[in-house]
Design an enzyme around this catalytic site. Structure first.
Site, PDB file in Angstrom:
ATOM      1  N   SER A  27       0.667  -1.362   0.122  1.00  0.00           N
ATOM      2  CA  SER A  27      -0.083   0.288  -0.385  1.00  0.00           C
ATOM      3  C   SER A  27       0.648   1.164   0.100  1.00  0.00           C
ATOM      4  CB  SER A  27      -0.688   0.034   0.913  1.00  0.00           C
ATOM      5  OG  SER A  27      -0.292  -0.213   2.383  1.00  0.00           O
ATOM      6  N   ASP A 308      -3.481   8.640   7.979  1.00  0.00           N
ATOM      7  CA  ASP A 308      -3.514   7.416   8.923  1.00  0.00           C
ATOM      8  C   ASP A 308      -2.928   6.884   9.291  1.00  0.00           C
ATOM      9  OD1 ASP A 308      -3.171   5.522   6.982  1.00  0.00           O
ATOM     10  OD2 ASP A 308      -4.332   5.352   5.609  1.00  0.00           O
ATOM     11  N   HIS A 311       0.231   5.476   7.381  1.00  0.00           N
ATOM     12  CA  HIS A 311       0.505   5.865   6.106  1.00  0.00           C
ATOM     13  C   HIS A 311       0.550   7.478   5.994  1.00  0.00           C
ATOM     14  CE1 HIS A 311      -2.353   2.186   4.381  1.00  0.00           C
ATOM     15  NE2 HIS A 311      -0.876   1.992   3.874  1.00  0.00           N
TER      16      HIS A 311
END
Length: 334
Positions: A27, A308, A311
């Site tokens: 991610s 978040d 990340h």
């Protein structure tokens, strides 16, 4: 049987040393390959992408651009690195490289299986599909040149620790087998210049502070110790691979110390808040928990290290690439 018809009048980006960028991993570098997968690991909805080209959520796990975009931008190849599985991708978009990364993936195949992400082995197969599609477009000789002169970046391992190894600890001893196999296969497919991101201090990301940092939410040192162990193993493997394949170069992009310094001394880099994310309470929200209905999401994202609870923000990613790209190119092409 597919009939290939090479096209003329295609402008291939000119770069003194790098023809394209190819991205593999999780991610941290996924620019949207998970959007059409049946998986909970997605970010193609607000407030993700809040600061991305008019506020468009694209599947990037941040408020804006992420490392692949900054790589191609700073190398002068193109503005963004597109996801290979984007249904709107045009053949012209393949030139200059694409992104095969999948949020939730890891070196360990179990990690990808747990969240239905695209495993690293499948990401490597997608590279073969890429080459086939592009050969039909510009011809085999030009494709071989692009592939041979491409820069290959791998970012994986974080989800192995967070989602796999602390739940099945014995699998850590197989880590080097998994990572060695994938990097070896990447070399076999034509990659000659490979940069591999080290893991970041995962014990200091907001979610790990919340879950394992105690009542004061300190950095979870047991996670950081495991990260340092795996970074050391990965560094040793890259050294062995360089000795085994003298005509290729594989370099560790060591971002552990840089990210730790940003977290410990955020004001040094122009940030204020590093112990929680911008989205929601910033303590635990990631993916679907970080959504447009959460009225707690911050308005001053430029002050935050994390978007978040997992990340970083666009500005942190920009610092990471600016700090490490020059050194990477020197080590790969010297």
């Amino acid at each position: 049987m597919q009939i290939c018809t090479p096209q003329a009048k295609v402008v291939v980006p000119k770069n003194a040393t790098i023809s394209a960028v190819f991205m593999f991993g999780d991610s941290i570098v996924d620019t949207g390959n998970n959007n059409n997968l049946i998986t909970l690991v997605k970010s193609n909805f607000p407030p993700y992408g809040r600061d991305f080209m008019g506020g468009k959520p694209t599947g990037r796990f941040s408020n804006g651009k992420i490392p692949p975009d900054f790589f191609v931008e700073q190398l002068g190849i193109k503005e963004l690195l597109p996801a290979f599985l984007d249904p709107n991708l045009q053949l012209q978009d393949l030139i200059g490289g694409v992104n095969f990364a999948s949020a939730g993936a890891g070196f360990d195949p179990l990690t990808s299986e747990l969240v239905s992400a695209i495993p690293m082995s499948k990401q490597l197969q997608l590279l073969d599909e890429y080459k086939m599609k592009l050969k039909c477009f510009i011809g085999e000789e030009r494709v071989d040149s692009i592939v041979a002169n491409g820069l290959y970046i791998v970012s994986a391992g974080s989800d192995d620790i967070v989602n796999t190894y602390f739940h099945t600890p014995t699998r850590i001893f197989d880590y080097s087998v998994f990572s060695y196999t994938e990097l070896l296969e990447l070399h076999a497919k034509g990659a000659r210049r490979i940069g591999v991101f080290s893991l970041t201090p995962l014990g200091c990301i907001p979610s790990m502070r919340t879950l394992a940092g105690g009542i004061k939410r300190r950095c979870a040192e047991n996670y950081n110790q495991m990260v340092q162990l795996l970074n050391s193993k990965l560094s040793s493997e890259l050294h062995r691979l360089n000795e085994a394949f003298p005509h290729a170069r594989m370099v560790l992009i060591d971002i552990y110390g840089l990210v730790l310094d940003i977290v410990k001394s955020p004001r040094k880099y122009g940030f204020e808040i590093s112990d929680r994310g911008c989205c929601g309470s910033g303590l635990i929200e990631t993916g679907f928990l970080c959504n447009q209905w959460d009225f707690l999401t911050c308005s001053n994202v430029s002050e935050y290290v994390f978007w978040d609870s997992y990340h970083p923000t666009e500005n942190v990613y920009k610092v990471m690439v600016q700090e490490k790209l020059r050194k990477l190119l020197v080590e790969l092409y010297s």
